[in-house]
Scaffold this motif. Structure first.
Motif, PDB file in Angstrom:
ATOM      1  N   TRP A 138       0.824  -1.206   0.000  1.00 15.99           N
ATOM      2  CA  TRP A 138       0.000   0.000   0.000  1.00 15.99           C
ATOM      3  C   TRP A 138       0.860   1.259   0.000  1.00 15.99           C
ATOM      4  O   TRP A 138       0.409   2.320  -0.387  1.00 15.99           O
ATOM      5  CB  TRP A 138      -0.971   0.011   1.178  1.00 15.99           C
ATOM      6  CG  TRP A 138      -1.903   1.182   1.132  1.00 15.99           C
ATOM      7  CD1 TRP A 138      -1.908   2.256   1.978  1.00 15.99           C
ATOM      8  CD2 TRP A 138      -2.948   1.421   0.192  1.00 15.99           C
ATOM      9  NE1 TRP A 138      -2.895   3.144   1.632  1.00 15.99           N
ATOM     10  CE2 TRP A 138      -3.554   2.654   0.530  1.00 15.99           C
ATOM     11  CE3 TRP A 138      -3.426   0.722  -0.913  1.00 15.99           C
ATOM     12  CZ2 TRP A 138      -4.618   3.196  -0.190  1.00 15.99           C
ATOM     13  CZ3 TRP A 138      -4.485   1.258  -1.626  1.00 15.99           C
ATOM     14  CH2 TRP A 138      -5.064   2.477  -1.262  1.00 15.99           C
ATOM     15  N   CYS A 139       2.099   1.146   0.411  1.00 17.57           N
ATOM     16  CA  CYS A 139       3.031   2.266   0.301  1.00 17.57           C
ATOM     17  C   CYS A 139       2.566   3.449   1.156  1.00 17.57           C
ATOM     18  O   CYS A 139       1.929   4.370   0.655  1.00 17.57           O
ATOM     19  CB  CYS A 139       3.195   2.731  -1.136  1.00 17.57           C
ATOM     20  SG  CYS A 139       3.334   1.453  -2.386  1.00 17.57           S
ATOM     21  N   GLU A 140       2.880   3.439   2.413  1.00 19.36           N
ATOM     22  CA  GLU A 140       2.345   4.407   3.354  1.00 19.36           C
ATOM     23  C   GLU A 140       2.735   5.865   3.100  1.00 19.36           C
ATOM     24  O   GLU A 140       1.997   6.765   3.447  1.00 19.36           O
ATOM     25  CB  GLU A 140       2.724   4.022   4.783  1.00 19.36           C
ATOM     26  CG  GLU A 140       1.917   2.853   5.325  1.00 19.36           C
ATOM     27  CD  GLU A 140       2.326   1.488   4.791  1.00 19.36           C
ATOM     28  OE1 GLU A 140       3.433   1.347   4.241  1.00 19.36           O
ATOM     29  OE2 GLU A 140       1.525   0.559   4.897  1.00 19.36           O
ATOM     30  N   SER A 141       3.886   6.144   2.517  1.00 20.87           N
ATOM     31  CA  SER A 141       4.290   7.537   2.295  1.00 20.87           C
ATOM     32  C   SER A 141       3.821   8.007   0.921  1.00 20.87           C
ATOM     33  O   SER A 141       4.026   7.350  -0.082  1.00 20.87           O
ATOM     34  CB  SER A 141       5.805   7.687   2.421  1.00 20.87           C
ATOM     35  OG  SER A 141       6.454   6.837   1.500  1.00 20.87           O
ATOM     36  N   VAL A 142       3.158   9.184   0.881  1.00 25.28           N
ATOM     37  CA  VAL A 142       2.536   9.676  -0.350  1.00 25.28           C
ATOM     38  C   VAL A 142       3.172  10.989  -0.784  1.00 25.28           C
ATOM     39  O   VAL A 142       3.449  11.857   0.035  1.00 25.28           O
ATOM     40  CB  VAL A 142       1.020   9.897  -0.148  1.00 25.28           C
ATOM     41  CG1 VAL A 142       0.383  10.467  -1.396  1.00 25.28           C
ATOM     42  CG2 VAL A 142       0.347   8.600   0.248  1.00 25.28           C
ATOM     43  N   ALA A 143       3.399  11.128  -2.063  1.00 26.42           N
ATOM     44  CA  ALA A 143       3.848  12.392  -2.656  1.00 26.42           C
ATOM     45  C   ALA A 143       2.750  12.876  -3.586  1.00 26.42           C
ATOM     46  O   ALA A 143       2.240  12.115  -4.406  1.00 26.42           O
ATOM     47  CB  ALA A 143       5.143  12.188  -3.435  1.00 26.42           C
ATOM     48  N   GLU A 144       2.362  14.139  -3.445  1.00 29.79           N
ATOM     49  CA  GLU A 144       1.348  14.689  -4.332  1.00 29.79           C
ATOM     50  C   GLU A 144       1.972  15.034  -5.676  1.00 29.79           C
ATOM     51  O   GLU A 144       3.119  15.444  -5.756  1.00 29.79           O
ATOM     52  CB  GLU A 144       0.733  15.948  -3.723  1.00 29.79           C
ATOM     53  CG  GLU A 144      -0.176  15.654  -2.560  1.00 29.79           C
ATOM     54  CD  GLU A 144      -0.912  16.884  -2.091  1.00 29.79           C
ATOM     55  OE1 GLU A 144      -1.136  17.798  -2.904  1.00 29.79           O
ATOM     56  OE2 GLU A 144      -1.251  16.924  -0.904  1.00 29.79           O
ATOM     57  N   VAL A 145       1.190  14.850  -6.731  1.00 26.68           N
ATOM     58  CA  VAL A 145       1.628  15.229  -8.068  1.00 26.68           C
ATOM     59  C   VAL A 145       1.476  16.748  -8.179  1.00 26.68           C
ATOM     60  O   VAL A 145       0.440  17.301  -7.819  1.00 26.68           O
ATOM     61  CB  VAL A 145       0.783  14.518  -9.148  1.00 26.68           C
ATOM     62  CG1 VAL A 145       1.112  15.032 -10.523  1.00 26.68           C
ATOM     63  CG2 VAL A 145       0.993  13.012  -9.063  1.00 26.68           C
ATOM     64  N   PRO A 146       2.521  17.450  -8.639  1.00 24.75           N
ATOM     65  CA  PRO A 146       2.403  18.911  -8.789  1.00 24.75           C
ATOM     66  C   PRO A 146       1.216  19.281  -9.667  1.00 24.75           C
ATOM     67  O   PRO A 146       0.962  18.645 -10.679  1.00 24.75           O
ATOM     68  CB  PRO A 146       3.720  19.316  -9.462  1.00 24.75           C
ATOM     69  CG  PRO A 146       4.650  18.173  -9.195  1.00 24.75           C
ATOM     70  CD  PRO A 146       3.798  16.947  -9.076  1.00 24.75           C
ATOM     71  N   ARG A 147       0.512  20.323  -9.266  1.00 25.54           N
ATOM     72  CA  ARG A 147      -0.705  20.736  -9.985  1.00 25.54           C
ATOM     73  C   ARG A 147      -0.417  21.178 -11.417  1.00 25.54           C
ATOM     74  O   ARG A 147      -1.280  21.112 -12.258  1.00 25.54           O
ATOM     75  CB  ARG A 147      -1.413  21.821  -9.221  1.00 25.54           C
ATOM     76  CG  ARG A 147      -1.897  21.347  -7.875  1.00 25.54           C
ATOM     77  CD  ARG A 147      -3.218  21.971  -7.535  1.00 25.54           C
ATOM     78  NE  ARG A 147      -3.648  21.547  -6.226  1.00 25.54           N
ATOM     79  CZ  ARG A 147      -4.541  20.604  -6.032  1.00 25.54           C
ATOM     80  NH1 ARG A 147      -5.052  19.982  -7.051  1.00 25.54           N
ATOM     81  NH2 ARG A 147      -4.913  20.260  -4.823  1.00 25.54           N
ATOM     82  N   ASP A 148       0.802  21.640 -11.697  1.00 23.94           N
ATOM     83  CA  ASP A 148       1.103  22.089 -13.056  1.00 23.94           C
ATOM     84  C   ASP A 148       1.431  20.911 -13.982  1.00 23.94           C
ATOM     85  O   ASP A 148       1.680  21.092 -15.150  1.00 23.94           O
ATOM     86  CB  ASP A 148       2.249  23.095 -13.046  1.00 23.94           C
ATOM     87  CG  ASP A 148       3.569  22.503 -12.567  1.00 23.94           C
ATOM     88  OD1 ASP A 148       3.532  21.465 -11.871  1.00 23.94           O
ATOM     89  OD2 ASP A 148       4.605  23.083 -12.875  1.00 23.94           O
TER      90      ASP A 148
END
Length: 152
Positions: A138-148
């Protein structure tokens, strides 16, 4: 869940391509991730691909942006560096998909590093673990995709 031979290729809005693939060098095996600008993906035989867009488990992922990504890593063999073995993609629809090294063995997920599985159920992904990793698929650490950068 869905078994995948060696790579999953996502065609993104604007023609870019996200590829998640099994890679190996010596004893070191990992999940490679590449983002290719439209037209830069090496040419492949169309027979090498299976279109899964008609399968119901993939429907919540179609046509919606990727808004987050997370990874799980492990040490595949003694002396090898820490490598990615699972990648979770979160979509704006609220759906998530985990791509991980593995296969289905007697109806259950099993670790086989030369093939991939797509997992669409959070509980299944949380239960899929490798002894060589501190994290589940499930990969507990998340990185958000840049909005641009639209990865839909």
């Amino acid at each position: 869940m869905h078994e995948i031979d060696t790579a999953a290729v996502f065609l993104l809005v604007g023609g870019d391509v996200l590829e998640v693939r099994w890679e190996m060098r010596g004893l070191n095996e990992w999940l490679g991730v590449g983002l290719f600008i439209a037209g830069d993906l090496p040419a492949s035989d169309p027979d090498d691909f299976v279109d899964v867009s008609g399968l119901p488990e993939w429907h919540p992922l179609l046509g919606v942006p990727i808004v987050g990504a997370a990874r799980s890593s492990h040490v595949p063999n003694e002396g090898c560096p820490d490598e990615v073995w699972a990648l979770r993609l979160d979509f704006s629809s609220g759906a998530s998909a985990v791509l991980a090294l593995g296969e289905m063995v007697d109806g259950h997920l099993g670790y086989l590093p030369d093939s991939l599985v797509a997992i669409f159920d959070e509980a299944e992904a949380r239960n899929y673990r490798l002894p060589s990793s501190r994290q589940s698929a499930w990969c507990e650490s998340v990185a958000e995709v840049p909005r641009d950068r639209d990865l839909g």
